[in-house]
Design a protein around this motif. Sequence first.
Motif, mmCIF file in Angstrom:
data_model
loop_
_atom_site.group_PDB
_atom_site.id
_atom_site.type_symbol
_atom_site.label_atom_id
_atom_site.label_comp_id
_atom_site.label_asym_id
_atom_site.label_seq_id
_atom_site.Cartn_x
_atom_site.Cartn_y
_atom_site.Cartn_z
ATOM 1 N N UNK A 129 0.824 -1.203 0.000
ATOM 2 C CA UNK A 129 0.000 0.000 0.000
ATOM 3 C C UNK A 129 0.860 1.256 0.000
ATOM 4 N N UNK A 130 1.883 1.294 0.854
ATOM 5 C CA UNK A 130 2.790 2.437 0.920
ATOM 6 C C UNK A 130 3.977 2.054 1.782
ATOM 7 N N UNK A 131 4.997 2.898 1.831
ATOM 8 C CA UNK A 131 6.165 2.617 2.672
ATOM 9 C C UNK A 131 5.828 2.742 4.147
ATOM 10 N N UNK A 132 4.641 3.230 4.470
ATOM 11 C CA UNK A 132 4.219 3.340 5.863
ATOM 12 C C UNK A 132 3.361 2.150 6.302
ATOM 13 N N UNK A 133 3.228 1.156 5.416
ATOM 14 C CA UNK A 133 2.539 -0.078 5.771
ATOM 15 C C UNK A 133 3.487 -1.241 5.502
ATOM 16 N N UNK A 134 3.482 -2.215 6.383
ATOM 17 C CA UNK A 134 4.371 -3.362 6.242
ATOM 18 C C UNK A 134 3.974 -4.204 5.044
ATOM 19 N N UNK A 135 4.980 -4.716 4.336
ATOM 20 C CA UNK A 135 4.755 -5.578 3.188
ATOM 21 C C UNK A 135 5.698 -6.756 3.210
ATOM 22 N N UNK A 136 5.723 -7.509 2.160
ATOM 23 C CA UNK A 136 6.525 -8.727 2.117
ATOM 24 C C UNK A 136 8.024 -8.417 2.152
ATOM 25 N N UNK A 137 8.464 -7.339 1.518
ATOM 26 C CA UNK A 137 9.898 -7.026 1.519
ATOM 27 C C UNK A 137 10.361 -6.629 2.921
ATOM 28 N N UNK A 138 9.545 -5.834 3.612
ATOM 29 C CA UNK A 138 9.873 -5.480 5.003
ATOM 30 C C UNK A 138 9.914 -6.729 5.870
ATOM 31 N N UNK A 139 9.021 -7.662 5.604
ATOM 32 C CA UNK A 139 9.002 -8.914 6.362
ATOM 33 C C UNK A 139 10.288 -9.700 6.141
ATOM 34 N N UNK A 140 10.717 -9.813 4.891
ATOM 35 C CA UNK A 140 11.976 -10.506 4.611
ATOM 36 C C UNK A 140 13.155 -9.819 5.306
ATOM 37 N N UNK A 141 13.166 -8.491 5.295
ATOM 38 C CA UNK A 141 14.291 -7.782 5.897
ATOM 39 C C UNK A 141 14.327 -7.975 7.413
ATOM 40 N N UNK A 142 13.160 -7.917 8.051
ATOM 41 C CA UNK A 142 13.146 -8.148 9.495
ATOM 42 C C UNK A 142 13.515 -9.588 9.800
ATOM 43 N N UNK A 143 13.088 -10.525 8.983
ATOM 44 C CA UNK A 143 13.506 -11.909 9.180
ATOM 45 C C UNK A 143 15.025 -12.041 9.108
ATOM 46 N N UNK A 144 15.627 -11.407 8.131
ATOM 47 C CA UNK A 144 17.082 -11.510 7.990
ATOM 48 C C UNK A 144 17.778 -10.920 9.204
ATOM 49 N N UNK A 145 17.237 -9.834 9.741
ATOM 50 C CA UNK A 145 17.831 -9.209 10.927
ATOM 51 C C UNK A 145 17.699 -10.116 12.147
ATOM 52 N N UNK A 146 16.517 -10.676 12.337
ATOM 53 C CA UNK A 146 16.276 -11.562 13.477
ATOM 54 C C UNK A 146 17.187 -12.785 13.408
ATOM 55 N N UNK A 147 17.277 -13.409 12.254
ATOM 56 C CA UNK A 147 18.142 -14.584 12.116
ATOM 57 C C UNK A 147 19.616 -14.224 12.300
ATOM 58 N N UNK A 148 20.006 -13.030 11.884
ATOM 59 C CA UNK A 148 21.385 -12.596 12.090
ATOM 60 C C UNK A 148 21.676 -12.476 13.578
ATOM 61 N N UNK A 149 20.736 -11.903 14.339
ATOM 62 C CA UNK A 149 20.896 -11.805 15.785
ATOM 63 C C UNK A 149 20.967 -13.191 16.425
ATOM 64 N N UNK A 150 20.227 -14.134 15.860
ATOM 65 C CA UNK A 150 20.202 -15.498 16.395
ATOM 66 C C UNK A 150 21.393 -16.331 15.922
#
Length: 513
Positions: A229-250
């Motif tokens: 919808x917009x950069x102010x709503x979460x989408x699939x790319x933001x989800x992938x990026x947060x996943x990569x960050x979480x797994x990096x921390x883990x």
Amino acid sequence: MKTRYIIGILLILTTSCSDFLKESSQDLAYVRSYVDLDETLLGDGYMNVASAASLGSDNYSEFYYPYIHFMADETQENVGTGRSTVLSSRDAIFGYYTWQRRVGINVEGTFRASENADWDKIYKHINIANMVINTIDNQTAKTSFDRNEIQRIKGEAYFLRAAYYFTLVNLYGKPYSLKTSSTDPGVPLKLTDYVEDLKFSRNTVAEVYEQVVKDLKNAEICLENIPLKSVYRAGIVATYLLQSRVYLYMQNYTLAKECAQKVLDRKDGLIDLNSFDNMEHSFLSSKSEETIFSMGTSITQQTVNGLMEDFGISDDLYAQYRPYLGNEDLRRSYFMEDYLGYQRYTKVKPGRTGRIDVSDNFLFRTAEAYLNLAEAAACSGDESTARTALNALRLKRMAHIGYISVELSGSELVTFIRDERRRELCLEGHRWFDLRRYMVNEKYPFVKTIRNSYTIFQDDDWGDKEPVETRVFELKENDDAYTLPIPIEVLNFNDGMKDNERAERPVINVITY
């Protein structure tokens, strides 16, 4: 007792919890359609944008954990001569900035401000997400458009809950350790959407991360084929990026690399500073080709301002932009500038309204995906992929003439990638969390001692400010203060909840003028 469609704000938020419950119940007592849930999520599930009144004032209550930029090694107070600030942010965040045992304490030790503002706001957002998740499947979908909208709303709610718990556990829980995460105390997990008349205990760090991973997987399933919808709503790319960050921390480098690559497969744009015109545009902007997602507000433009009695870029960070192999790093002139003898932050610039249209601690952009990919690849032995991702980013940040690629390996490559992360993502809310996770990294641990100071000023005979005394505080390697204490208001309400022990923080040196 279960009261459906009523937001159950965590009873551990504050002793005046009933006020929050009453306010929320009036707004959300009845849900008529998924449109109501969408509006609720947008209005109360996402981080709020600070009001115009808060911008340019010392009221930081509408900002989210603004102290995150000052606890690490990215800033330093401005001491000396020059124009003095009207509002000193040092005073508002003194207890955080100098790692005090109780972070709400003032410099004189005579007053303690409330410590639960962020805990309160974030758990309120979580409860909105809980309500959406637990009620969205009950909504009627007559058309394919309706079904897609329901999937989108559900996916956004899962993303937000994951993002908030990830933030909370990295503020108030120990860094994720492969050895101790199953016993280290994290934060309370509440996944229901109704009021529970009980006191909450802390889940372990591992349990919180497990829930974050689960929520992000659900978000991925929901958002996979949904247009953004917009950069102010979460989408699939933001989800992938947060996943990569979480797994990096883990330290799950295989999945961190995989998710980072998914980001770049869909969105890989980078600003080329060789041709970028910062007179027309701010580097960090909602319109940037790098921007993936943002929520909340920016405060750094009014705190890292180069004015005396406030903050500037630290000498340590500024030195990180020195040439490497003769390559000129263009970020030094685009991210900061000399102002009255100090380096102030210019990575973001206010628009005509005085507001910045992206957050300074919740901004997702493609540069992080390159860095996550590089670090995960380097730590898993895939050094060719690591160097390719690293140089792809640096080619857009360094002067093209005479550019020489980074060809390091082993621990030197990992160290360089981490330094590059510091340079690229400075003052975007990453550094404090990064320093925490580096401490417990199994393959390449890194620890650091940090010193911050607080200076007392007085008016001279001409009405100008002059320093009288500088008090120096120290955060040692592996210090317990790398984790915030549980807010005192939460502890007072939840008898027996375990706090994060932090020692008293003495002054280690006094400089007089």
